[in-house]
Scaffold this active site. Structure first.
Site, PDB file in Angstrom:
ATOM      1  CE  LYS A 129     -23.865  -6.886  -6.983  1.00 21.95           C
ATOM      2  NZ  LYS A 129     -25.040  -7.591  -7.524  1.00 21.95           N
TER       3      LYS A 129
ATOM      4  N   GLY B   1     -19.506 -14.692 -14.105  1.00 18.67           N
ATOM      5  CA  GLY B   1     -20.251 -13.689 -14.859  1.00 18.67           C
ATOM      6  C   GLY B   1     -19.584 -13.425 -16.189  1.00 18.67           C
ATOM      7  CB  SER B   2     -20.084 -10.714 -18.551  1.00 22.76           C
ATOM      8  OG  SER B   2     -19.891  -9.591 -17.719  1.00 22.76           O
TER       9      SER B   2
ATOM     10  N   GLY C 110     -15.434  -9.333 -15.389  1.00 17.29           N
ATOM     11  CA  GLY C 110     -14.212 -10.017 -14.944  1.00 17.29           C
ATOM     12  C   GLY C 110     -12.985  -9.119 -15.098  1.00 17.29           C
TER      13      GLY C 110
ATOM     14  CD  GLU D  23     -15.015 -20.936 -12.824  1.00 19.41           C
ATOM     15  OE1 GLU D  23     -15.285 -21.364 -13.962  1.00 19.41           O
ATOM     16  OE2 GLU D  23     -14.098 -21.398 -12.133  1.00 19.41           O
TER      17      GLU D  23
ATOM     18  CB  CYS E 171     -21.777 -20.701 -18.018  1.00 22.95           C
ATOM     19  SG  CYS E 171     -21.677 -22.113 -16.925  1.00 22.95           S
TER      20      CYS E 171
ATOM     21  CD  GLU F  10     -21.693 -16.096 -22.705  1.00 19.60           C
ATOM     22  OE1 GLU F  10     -21.342 -15.018 -22.216  1.00 19.60           O
ATOM     23  OE2 GLU F  10     -21.730 -17.163 -22.073  1.00 19.60           O
TER      24      GLU F  10
HETATM   25  P1  NAP Z   1     -22.438 -10.014 -15.290  1.00 26.19           P
HETATM   26  O1  NAP Z   1     -23.180  -8.898 -15.873  1.00 26.19           O
HETATM   27  O2  NAP Z   1     -20.968 -10.068 -15.479  1.00 26.19           O
HETATM   28  O3  NAP Z   1     -22.783  -9.999 -13.731  1.00 26.19           O
HETATM   29  C1  NAP Z   1     -22.272 -10.945 -12.842  1.00 26.19           C
HETATM   30  C2  NAP Z   1     -22.248 -10.379 -11.442  1.00 26.19           C
HETATM   31  O4  NAP Z   1     -21.336  -9.276 -11.407  1.00 26.19           O
HETATM   32  C3  NAP Z   1     -23.597  -9.828 -10.989  1.00 26.19           C
HETATM   33  O5  NAP Z   1     -23.751 -10.065  -9.610  1.00 26.19           O
HETATM   34  C4  NAP Z   1     -23.454  -8.350 -11.264  1.00 26.19           C
HETATM   35  O6  NAP Z   1     -24.316  -7.558 -10.494  1.00 26.19           O
HETATM   36  C5  NAP Z   1     -22.004  -8.141 -10.875  1.00 26.19           C
HETATM   37  N1  NAP Z   1     -21.407  -6.922 -11.437  1.00 26.19           N
HETATM   38  C6  NAP Z   1     -21.813  -6.195 -12.519  1.00 26.19           C
HETATM   39  N2  NAP Z   1     -20.996  -5.132 -12.690  1.00 26.19           N
HETATM   40  C7  NAP Z   1     -20.064  -5.173 -11.723  1.00 26.19           C
HETATM   41  C8  NAP Z   1     -18.945  -4.376 -11.363  1.00 26.19           C
HETATM   42  N3  NAP Z   1     -18.626  -3.270 -12.051  1.00 26.19           N
HETATM   43  N4  NAP Z   1     -18.196  -4.744 -10.307  1.00 26.19           N
HETATM   44  C9  NAP Z   1     -18.483  -5.852  -9.600  1.00 26.19           C
HETATM   45  N5  NAP Z   1     -19.546  -6.660  -9.858  1.00 26.19           N
HETATM   46  C10 NAP Z   1     -20.323  -6.323 -10.925  1.00 26.19           C
HETATM   47  O7  NAP Z   1     -22.980 -11.413 -15.765  1.00 26.19           O
HETATM   48  P2  NAP Z   1     -24.478 -11.922 -15.829  1.00 26.19           P
HETATM   49  O8  NAP Z   1     -25.126 -11.218 -16.968  1.00 26.19           O
HETATM   50  O9  NAP Z   1     -25.098 -11.846 -14.474  1.00 26.19           O
HETATM   51  O10 NAP Z   1     -24.259 -13.471 -16.148  1.00 26.19           O
HETATM   52  C11 NAP Z   1     -24.081 -13.947 -17.425  1.00 26.19           C
HETATM   53  C12 NAP Z   1     -22.623 -14.261 -17.677  1.00 26.19           C
HETATM   54  O11 NAP Z   1     -22.139 -15.175 -16.710  1.00 26.19           O
HETATM   55  C13 NAP Z   1     -22.437 -14.957 -19.005  1.00 26.19           C
HETATM   56  O12 NAP Z   1     -21.298 -14.456 -19.652  1.00 26.19           O
HETATM   57  C14 NAP Z   1     -22.232 -16.414 -18.605  1.00 26.19           C
HETATM   58  O13 NAP Z   1     -21.548 -17.214 -19.531  1.00 26.19           O
HETATM   59  C15 NAP Z   1     -21.462 -16.255 -17.345  1.00 26.19           C
HETATM   60  N6  NAP Z   1     -21.534 -17.487 -16.556  1.00 26.19           N
HETATM   61  C16 NAP Z   1     -20.396 -18.253 -16.424  1.00 26.19           C
HETATM   62  C17 NAP Z   1     -20.432 -19.445 -15.689  1.00 26.19           C
HETATM   63  C18 NAP Z   1     -19.192 -20.298 -15.497  1.00 26.19           C
HETATM   64  O14 NAP Z   1     -19.212 -21.201 -14.675  1.00 26.19           O
HETATM   65  N7  NAP Z   1     -18.123 -20.063 -16.211  1.00 26.19           N
HETATM   66  C19 NAP Z   1     -21.626 -19.836 -15.083  1.00 26.19           C
HETATM   67  C20 NAP Z   1     -22.769 -19.040 -15.254  1.00 26.19           C
HETATM   68  C21 NAP Z   1     -22.694 -17.860 -15.984  1.00 26.19           C
HETATM   69  P3  NAP Z   1     -25.678  -6.971 -11.143  1.00 26.19           P
HETATM   70  O15 NAP Z   1     -26.323  -8.087 -11.876  1.00 26.19           O
HETATM   71  O16 NAP Z   1     -26.445  -6.551  -9.960  1.00 26.19           O
HETATM   72  O17 NAP Z   1     -25.267  -5.883 -12.046  1.00 26.19           O
END
Ligand code: NAP
Length: 495
Positions: A188, A241-242, A246, A264, A299, A398
């Protein structure tokens, strides 16, 4: 890569996208669609399918049936290797097309996206394809009348949920080892960066992946993602993701089938410059690029800069000059150092962090504003605040945008204290010519990676992942197989 070739692709129309389930394109059962806005100009690029729980169920069922059928899960590793190598070749053959498509979708500057997205993804598929027929089981050192064998087996159905920054790179970090180990996968993507991963589904089929082994479902996180998280037949979730999402995934697991969850998450990574850094000018340049490339949406971005007091003024002068010289603009222009922020929502969040930093008493040195509003795109000036204290929101939260928080330190002990004053622990860097200082800092800084005299750039051979609230489980390297395989013991009596 030539500008003319990029320009030839930049206006190509993109058909409305379906869901890639069981080797075929299909439409969501509820008929839902979502607009895809390009961050370059804020205009509608195309639409994607808004999958509901019933579509997720179709994808998971297809993945399970494919897994049980065994045409992939029980294929000899050398056979899986062949298909995944072909997929790597196909990604590479379509690299420019994929890079431009991705940039139009999420705004990363093309100079970075080309390498970090298709080329990196191709390399990742190649790495795990090559690895899989070189990994052996184990024979336990048992007593003589038994044979203890330790097998490594695929888990079954793996769901990968990925963010909008570097969707192909991060997607490949999960999909490639999961598939190489013999699992079926349901991926997804994030709503605002789905297009390249949908294309990956098509390329995987072309490479010869059997139907149902790799599925891509698009839609809203709180609906499509939640349905995957709660599904009773998903064996593991690999998530980037966030922290907020998580936490939800851990809850979903607890409320459903106790599926494994690998997280992650975000970071607030310290970049620590000692007075004896080998080349302060170079350190300033790398530090600026270490936070501002891809508009800070990395990230591991070095978002907290700690500079030793004795070189503070000189270093900051250089850093501000490099930052002001960065070209922010059309991400499809090879000359841009940073492109667009991925969405209007993220741009608003970034500007909210600027306001909070000002309210908390940090000093704005440069940036802090939106750029090129007349284009309709989401551009933001690289922004530096100094005099940031650990209690300020900018030191703790962040941003995930082009905003750098700077503080000064007197000595090594203070540098360590400031560096570790965070709930995160994803990345970090130390700049020093003193070998002993470097080694002591590598031990003292709590982070999944400590760069020394550089920032970023780690390749697929080394693991990436967090300490603390930056998550657990590791992407990349051979250690990634631990997330996608289970150990089974055979205890065989020889008596
Ligand atoms: P996010 O809002 O947590 O979204 C990540 C993924 O989760 C997206 O596909 C999102 O779908 C999905 N999602 C959202 N709500 C959900 C739910 N209730 N249940 C299941 N899945 C759900 O994060 P983002 O804004 O896309 O990315 C930024 C974050 O990722 C930052 O915190 C960044 O530091 C982190 N990140 C970490 C790494 C690492 O390797 N540690 C690498 C890159 C990014 P939708 O977008 O369609 O809502």
């Amino acid at each position: 890569m030539k500008q003319a070739d990029i320009d030839a692709l930049r206006g190509k129309s993109i058909a409305p996208q379906g869901l890639f389930i069981d080797g075929n394109w299909t439409q969501p059962l509820n008929g839902g669609r979502l607009d895809v806005l390009s961050p370059i100009d804020g205009k509608v690029l195309t639409t994607i399918a808004d999958a509901g729980a019933e579509d997720v169920d179709r994808a998971v069922r297809a993945a399970r049936i494919a897994f049980e059928r065994g045409s992939w899960s029980r294929m000899a590793p050398a056979g899986r290797k062949k298909v995944l190598l072909k997929l790597a070749d196909l990604i590479e053959a379509h690299a420019l097309e994929l890079a431009v498509l991705g940039v139009r979708d999420n705004g990363t500057e093309i100079s970075m996206a080309y390498k970090a997205e298709p080329l990196s993804a191709a390399g990742t598929f190649r790495y795990y394809a090559e690895a899989i027929d070189k990994i052996y089981g184990e024979i336990a050192p048992t007593q003589a009348d038994v044979l203890g064998l330790i097998h490594r087996e695929p888990l079954g159905v793996v769901a990968a949920i990925v963010p909008w920054n570097f969707p192909m790179m991060i997607g490949a970090w999960k999909v490639a080892p999961a598939l190489a180990a013999g699992n079926s996968v349901v991926l997804k993507p994030a709503e605002v960066a789905s297009l390249t991963l949908l294309r990956l589904g098509e390329l995987a089929a072309e490479a010869g992946l059997p139907e149902g082994v790799f599925n891509v479902v698009t839609g809203r996180g709180g609906v499509t993602g939640e349905a995957l998280g709660l599904h009773m037949d998903v064996d593991a979730i690999a998530f980037t993701g966030s922290g907020g999402v998580g936490r939800r995934l851990l809850e979903y697991s607890a409320r459903s089938n106790l599926k494994r969850v690998h997280l992650e998450l975000g970071g607030k990574s310290p970049n620590i410059v000692f007075a004896d850094a080998p080349d302060l000018d170079q350190a300033a340049k790398v530090s600026a690029f270490g936070i501002f490339r891809n508009s800070g949406q990395v990230c591991v971005a070095g978002s907290r800069l700690l500079v030793q007091a004795s070189v503070y003024d000189r270093f900051m002068e250089r850093l501000v000059a490099v930052t002001r010289g960065m070209r922010v603009g059309d991400p499809l222009d090879l000359a841009s150092d940073a492109g667009a922020v991925s969405s209007a929502e993220q741009l608003a969040k970034n500007l909210g962090h600027v306001t909070a930093a000002e309210e908390d008493g940090a000093r704005l040195l440069t940036g802090g504003n939106r750029l090129k509003e007349e284009t309709g795109g989401y551009y933001m000036a690289p922004t530096i605040f100094d005099e940031v204290t650990p209690a300020m929101r900018l030191a703790r939260e962040e941003v995930f945008g082009p905003v750098l928080a700077v503080s000064r330190f007197e000595d090594e002990a203070e540098a360590v204290r400031l560096a570790n004053a965070t709930v995160y622990g994803l990345a970090s860097a130390v700049w020093t010519t003193n070998l002993a200082t470097a080694h002591r800092m590598v031990r003292a800084v709590r982070a999944g990676v400590v760069h020394v005299n550089t920032y970023g750039g780690a390749d697929i051979t080394v693991p990436l992942g967090g300490f603390g609230q930056s998550g657990f489980g590791r992407d990349k390297s051979l250690h990634a197989f631990d997330k996608y395989t289970d150990l089974k013991t055979a205890w065989i009596s020889l008596g």
